[in-house]
Write a protein that holds these residues in place. Structure first.
Motif: not given
Length: 484
Positions: A324-342
């Motif tokens: 769970a913590e590993e996936a959460r770390a990837n929330v911070i590291k990966k992707g962008a914030t153009d979409a509200d859900a992101d």
């Protein structure tokens, strides 16, 4: 024999080969479509319709898969096509139509790669081109699909995207735009038959998000007997709208029943959507497999943080905190914030807090349409059973949504008002969404003045999660109630 070579006249000939190619491409059978495009080019090298058809291909590939390597190759081709199409005869209704469509494809692709300014300019050009075409060729049906769609969407742009509207230099109209699109959908115009695949993709989205006619949008797929097995574009739309209308079982059945032939465009969206449908029924192991497949293969950035957040919840619910913590770390590291859900996923991850387990389960079941299971889970609970204000707020909101979905509107409004009372000055989205939902209840009852009051209340709440998307929906609500 003359020593001068005369260059052949360019033409727009949407002949039977081009129509077949279009049908294949808009089913996402991309290679079959491209083979037919090649055939059309051989039949007439001066026909410019193949340029439009290849634009569709690049748009679908970029929009669904968001691969930066593909983008580097495909995105510049939009401008090349615009230059080629510009050599065609202006006397054809397809001249401005093709230019407008390629601009729309270019703009929508740019959004997926975070190029909002470029997208804004291309949308503006697309709109003015199709507007001109409509004036010049008022009986040319295909104009109506794109013109009406742009008009309806522009009529509901939220404050956060007002810069886009100012670039457009236009005031849209939800009512007029939808009337134009609906006219095209229901006409006997031969072009309405040719462009049906695309129209039947766009129209339900407009009904669902702009008109808030969710049930009608999904019923449309049955009424028009859309082939959700062999047309992947329509299957994607039906599954996507099913998920967003809390019909997880329906969405899952559409995804699983689709034709799995390798002829179709390979895309990770199926894993993404399957992951959601399974998580919403708390089938966390299956959901985790789908979401892992998505995040490992997806090359883009849209909804990536959202996917990692849902993956972190799968492991959290299983009690596997390391994963769970590993996936959460990837929330911070990966992707962008153009979409509200992101944006929301990133905010939650940075908070370092994990959601209340009971409320999370109830939320997921409710989001999937499993209201009886969610009710059973929360049975006998009240706000007093939760210590933190944010949990009291979420409980009130969750009970409201469940009651709303079960048709108990009076109880739902009572709970929504509690949520507004607790949360209107907080950062969570619950209070603003509660105001939106009350607006929708009153709108359905025909009490439009009350509905507008609550839609405005939603818009007036500042600095909360999902601000842009909630404002857009509230603006659509006000426009509907006023008949704008």
């Amino acid at each position: 024999m003359s020593c001068f070579s005369v260059s052949a006249q360019k033409v727009f000939e949407f002949n039977s080969t081009c129509q077949q190619a279009y049908q294949e491409i808009t089913r996402l059978k991309i290679n079959n479509g491209l083979a037919l495009v090649q055939k059309a080019r051989e039949q007439n090298p001066d026909n410019l319709i193949p340029e439009l058809l290849e634009s569709y291909v690049d748009f679908y590939v970029l929009f669904l898969n968001e691969d930066p390597k593909e983008y580097a190759v495909r995105y510049p081709k939009f401008l090349e096509r615009i230059n080629l199409i510009s050599e065609g005869p202006k006397s054809s209704p397809f001249y401005y139509y093709c230019l407008s469509m390629v601009r729309v494809h270019k703009a929508a692709s740019a959004i997926k790669f975070g190029k909002m300014w470029d997208a804004g300019w291309d949308f503006k050009r697309a709109y003015s081109l199709i507007k001109d075409n409509k004036k010049q060729f008022p009986t040319f049906g295909p104009n109506d699909l794109i013109y009406g769609s742009l008009q309806a969407v522009t009529g509901t742009i939220p404050k956060g995207y007002k810069w886009l509207a100012s670039i457009f230099g236009m005031k849209g109209s939800l009512t007029e735009g939808m009337k134009t699109v609906r006219g095209f959908m229901n006409s006997n115009d031969p072009w309405a038959r040719v462009f049906f695949n695309e129209a039947a993709f766009i129209y339900p989205y407009l009904m669902f998000y702009i008109e808030n006619k969710k049930e009608e949008a999904l019923a449309f797929t049955q009424q028009r007997r859309l082939d959700l097995v062999n047309n992947h574009l329509h299957a994607y739309m039906a599954a996507n709208l099913g998920i967003n209308n809390k019909q997880s079982e329906y969405a899952e059945s559409v995804i699983l029943a689709r034709n799995k032939s390798p002829e179709y465009l390979r895309t990770g969206v199926w894993d993404f959507e399957l992951g959601f449908t399974r998580l919403y029924h708390l089938e966390t192991q299956e959901a985790a497999k789908n979401l892992e497949a998505f995040v490992n293969n997806f090359k883009g950035k849209f909804y990536l943080k959202d996917a990692y957040q849902k993956l972190s919840w799968c492991y959290y619910l299983q009690g596997n905190m390391a994963k769970a913590e590993e996936a959460r770390a990837n929330v911070i590291k990966k992707g962008a914030t153009d979409a509200d859900a992101d944006k929301q996923a990133l905010k939650d991850a940075k908070s370092g807090k994990w959601p209340n387990m009971l409320l999370l389960k109830a939320r997921l079941l409710s989001d999937g349409g499993y209201n009886n299971e969610a009710t059973a889970l929360l049975h006998g609970k009240s706000e007093d059973d939760f210590q933190k204000d944010e949990e009291k707020l979420e409980f009130a909101y969750r009970m409201a949504r469940i009651n709303d979905d079960l048709g108990r509107s009076d109880e739902a409004i009572r709970n929504y008002l509690v949520a507004i009372n607790i949360g209107q000055n907080r950062k969570e989205y619950f209070a603003a969404r509660a105001a939106l939902q009350i607006g929708q209840i009153y709108e359905k009852k025909g009490q439009k003045a009350l509905a507008i009051t609550y839609y405005q209340k939603c818009i007036d709440m500042e600095d909360h999660e999902y601000k842009n998307s909630l404002d857009q929906r509230a603006k659509s609500g006000i426009a509907r109630c006023k008949g704008e």
